[in-house]
Scaffold this motif. Structure first.
Motif, PDB file in Angstrom:
ATOM      1  N   ARG A   1       0.515  -0.944   0.022  1.00 31.02           N
ATOM      2  CA  ARG A   1      -0.045   0.260   0.383  1.00 31.02           C
ATOM      3  C   ARG A   1       0.697   1.253   0.140  1.00 31.02           C
ATOM      4  NH1 ARG A   1      -3.085  -0.960   5.179  1.00 31.02           N
ATOM      5  NH2 ARG A   1      -2.352   1.725   5.398  1.00 31.02           N
ATOM      6  N   PHE A   2       2.845   1.020   0.235  1.00 32.15           N
ATOM      7  CA  PHE A   2       2.777   2.378   0.161  1.00 32.15           C
ATOM      8  C   PHE A   2       4.612   2.740  -0.326  1.00 32.15           C
ATOM      9  CE2 PHE A   2       0.218   1.892   4.254  1.00 32.15           C
ATOM     10  CZ  PHE A   2       0.301   2.769   4.506  1.00 32.15           C
TER      11      PHE A   2
ATOM     12  N   LEU B   1       4.579  16.487  11.786  1.00 40.50           N
ATOM     13  CA  LEU B   1       3.741  15.967  10.658  1.00 40.50           C
ATOM     14  C   LEU B   1       4.780  14.533  10.158  1.00 40.50           C
ATOM     15  CD1 LEU B   1       2.325  16.350   8.352  1.00 40.50           C
ATOM     16  CD2 LEU B   1       4.080  17.585   7.487  1.00 40.50           C
ATOM     17  N   PHE B   2       5.799  14.305  10.076  1.00 42.98           N
ATOM     18  CA  PHE B   2       6.088  13.402   9.740  1.00 42.98           C
ATOM     19  C   PHE B   2       6.315  12.219  11.110  1.00 42.98           C
ATOM     20  CE2 PHE B   2       8.506  16.051   6.877  1.00 42.98           C
ATOM     21  CZ  PHE B   2       8.098  15.298   5.553  1.00 42.98           C
ATOM     22  N   LEU B   3       6.496  12.635  11.707  1.00 40.26           N
ATOM     23  CA  LEU B   3       6.041  11.263  13.656  1.00 40.26           C
ATOM     24  C   LEU B   3       4.552  10.711  13.286  1.00 40.26           C
ATOM     25  CD1 LEU B   3       7.480   9.702  15.384  1.00 40.26           C
ATOM     26  CD2 LEU B   3       6.826  12.313  16.917  1.00 40.26           C
ATOM     27  N   LEU B   4       3.894  12.526  12.855  1.00 43.71           N
ATOM     28  CA  LEU B   4       2.328  10.983  12.830  1.00 43.71           C
ATOM     29  C   LEU B   4       2.639  11.242  11.850  1.00 43.71           C
ATOM     30  CD1 LEU B   4       0.197  14.714  14.387  1.00 43.71           C
ATOM     31  CD2 LEU B   4       0.643  12.388  15.422  1.00 43.71           C
ATOM     32  N   LEU B   5       2.830  10.996  10.890  1.00 41.23           N
ATOM     33  CA  LEU B   5       2.341   9.733   9.342  1.00 41.23           C
ATOM     34  C   LEU B   5       3.250   8.795   9.919  1.00 41.23           C
ATOM     35  CD1 LEU B   5       3.344  12.439   6.732  1.00 41.23           C
ATOM     36  CD2 LEU B   5       1.154  11.108   7.193  1.00 41.23           C
TER      37      LEU B   5
ATOM     38  N   THR C   1       3.583   7.202  12.252  1.00 41.58           N
ATOM     39  CA  THR C   1       3.102   6.170  13.478  1.00 41.58           C
ATOM     40  C   THR C   1       0.970   5.875  13.107  1.00 41.58           C
ATOM     41  OG1 THR C   1       2.011   8.502  14.749  1.00 41.58           O
ATOM     42  CG2 THR C   1       4.820   7.210  15.512  1.00 41.58           C
ATOM     43  N   LEU C   2       0.798   6.410  11.857  1.00 38.67           N
ATOM     44  CA  LEU C   2      -0.469   6.516  12.267  1.00 38.67           C
ATOM     45  C   LEU C   2      -0.817   5.517  10.998  1.00 38.67           C
ATOM     46  CD1 LEU C   2      -1.875   9.732  12.186  1.00 38.67           C
ATOM     47  CD2 LEU C   2      -1.891   7.814  13.687  1.00 38.67           C
ATOM     48  N   LEU C   3       0.113   5.551   9.825  1.00 35.01           N
ATOM     49  CA  LEU C   3       0.389   4.815   8.770  1.00 35.01           C
ATOM     50  C   LEU C   3       1.271   3.354   8.766  1.00 35.01           C
ATOM     51  CD1 LEU C   3       0.539   7.785   5.773  1.00 35.01           C
ATOM     52  CD2 LEU C   3      -1.397   6.190   6.983  1.00 35.01           C
ATOM     53  N   TRP C   4       2.443   3.268   9.284  1.00 34.96           N
ATOM     54  CA  TRP C   4       3.099   2.548   9.550  1.00 34.96           C
ATOM     55  C   TRP C   4       3.472   1.343   8.289  1.00 34.96           C
ATOM     56  CZ3 TRP C   4       5.549   0.419  13.985  1.00 34.96           C
ATOM     57  CH2 TRP C   4       5.094   1.122  15.452  1.00 34.96           C
ATOM     58  N   PRO C   5       4.243   2.192   7.158  1.00 35.82           N
ATOM     59  CA  PRO C   5       4.553   2.330   6.251  1.00 35.82           C
ATOM     60  C   PRO C   5       5.690   0.890   6.005  1.00 35.82           C
ATOM     61  CG  PRO C   5       6.254   3.901   5.959  1.00 35.82           C
ATOM     62  CD  PRO C   5       4.871   3.397   7.756  1.00 35.82           C
TER      63      PRO C   5
ATOM     64  N   LEU D   1      10.736  -2.504  11.841  1.00 43.30           N
ATOM     65  CA  LEU D   1      11.481  -0.980  10.527  1.00 43.30           C
ATOM     66  C   LEU D   1      10.392  -0.034  11.276  1.00 43.30           C
ATOM     67  CD1 LEU D   1      12.498  -2.746   7.428  1.00 43.30           C
ATOM     68  CD2 LEU D   1      14.111  -1.985   8.863  1.00 43.30           C
ATOM     69  N   ASN D   2       9.141  -0.509  11.142  1.00 43.47           N
ATOM     70  CA  ASN D   2       8.137   1.106  11.374  1.00 43.47           C
ATOM     71  C   ASN D   2       8.833   1.352  13.400  1.00 43.47           C
ATOM     72  OD1 ASN D   2       6.757   0.970   9.299  1.00 43.47           O
ATOM     73  ND2 ASN D   2       5.266  -0.733   9.818  1.00 43.47           N
ATOM     74  N   TRP D   3       9.657   0.419  13.696  1.00 34.78           N
ATOM     75  CA  TRP D   3       9.545   0.690  15.567  1.00 34.78           C
ATOM     76  C   TRP D   3      11.169   1.340  15.196  1.00 34.78           C
ATOM     77  CZ3 TRP D   3       6.527   2.400  19.509  1.00 34.78           C
ATOM     78  CH2 TRP D   3       5.357   1.051  19.143  1.00 34.78           C
ATOM     79  N   LEU D   4      11.667   0.811  13.936  1.00 33.86           N
ATOM     80  CA  LEU D   4      13.128   1.972  13.985  1.00 33.86           C
ATOM     81  C   LEU D   4      13.259   3.266  13.501  1.00 33.86           C
ATOM     82  CD1 LEU D   4      15.541  -0.393  12.726  1.00 33.86           C
ATOM     83  CD2 LEU D   4      15.449   0.475  15.400  1.00 33.86           C
ATOM     84  N   GLU D   5      12.158   3.595  12.626  1.00 38.80           N
ATOM     85  CA  GLU D   5      11.934   5.057  11.721  1.00 38.80           C
ATOM     86  C   GLU D   5      11.114   5.580  12.708  1.00 38.80           C
ATOM     87  OE1 GLU D   5      11.574   7.542   8.872  1.00 38.80           O
ATOM     88  OE2 GLU D   5      12.728   5.310   8.927  1.00 38.80           O
TER      89      GLU D   5
END
Length: 193
Positions: free
Chosen positions: A44-45, A81-85, A87-91, A97-101
């Motif tokens: 999806r991403f 903004l990018f922290l919210l993106l 944490t909300l989308l988990w791309p 990898l999502n937790w590291l980012e």
């Protein structure tokens, strides 16, 4: 009097034609061609590399602002903004990898806040020095977490690869439990092999 081959529009669709018009096959082909950029992102991403590139490219533009207060306000907005993106989308495909980012973006946000406070001359020098040390500690902790992730991932891949090789050699299945080797012996033995 030879027969002419049938016209292309009358032929049955070949496997190649079916694959050519299949969205998922094209997506897989696209991901293989650009695997360096897209290997970690979920389906999806696929576009997420553009978001990361925009994030990295927008930081220098924010630093070009002359007014210091406005600059830090823009950088705070950017970090949130990018922290919210994230944490909300988990791309990413994997949770690790999502937790590291997410952790890297938290460090970025904390760094922007600390730098904003440190540049304020009204705050005591001792407090500013302590905040700079906190910033260094955050950066070191991020490096340690990333390094630990890489080491653990490497060790897990080697252990799984060795278990697959042992499985290919053939195992004798019994009802007896497998003797458990302590983890430190497995790691120590893996280092010296």
């Amino acid at each position: 009097a030879g027969r002419l081959p049938p016209r292309p529009e009358r032929r049955k669709p070949s496997y190649y034609a079916l694959v050519l018009h299949n969205v998922w096959a094209n997506l897989g082909s696209f991901q293989r061609r650009f695997s360096v950029l897209l290997s970690g992102y979920s389906d999806r991403f696929i576009f997420w590399e553009l978001v990361v590139y925009a994030r990295r490219l927008s930081i220098p533009f924010a630093l070009l602002v002359q007014n210091e207060s406005t600059r830090y306000t823009i950088l705070n907005f950017h970090a949130v903004l990018f922290l919210l993106l994230q944490t909300l989308l988990w791309p990413y495909r994997s949770a690790a990898l999502n937790w590291l980012e997410t952790f890297s973006l938290i460090v970025w946000f904390c760094g922007v806040v600390i730098l904003r406070v440190v540049t304020d001359r009204a705050i005591l020098l001792e407090v500013r020095v302590a905040l700079v040390l906190l910033l260094f500690l955050l950066i070191l902790s991020f490096g340690a977490v990333c390094g630990g992730f890489i080491v653990v991932r490497f060790l897990l891949e080697n252990v799984l690869r060795k278990r697959q090789r042992k499985g290919e050699e053939g195992q004798v299945w019994t009802c007896l439990p497998v003797p458990e080797v302590p983890w430190w012996k497995r790691v120590w033995g893996g280092i010296w092999r």
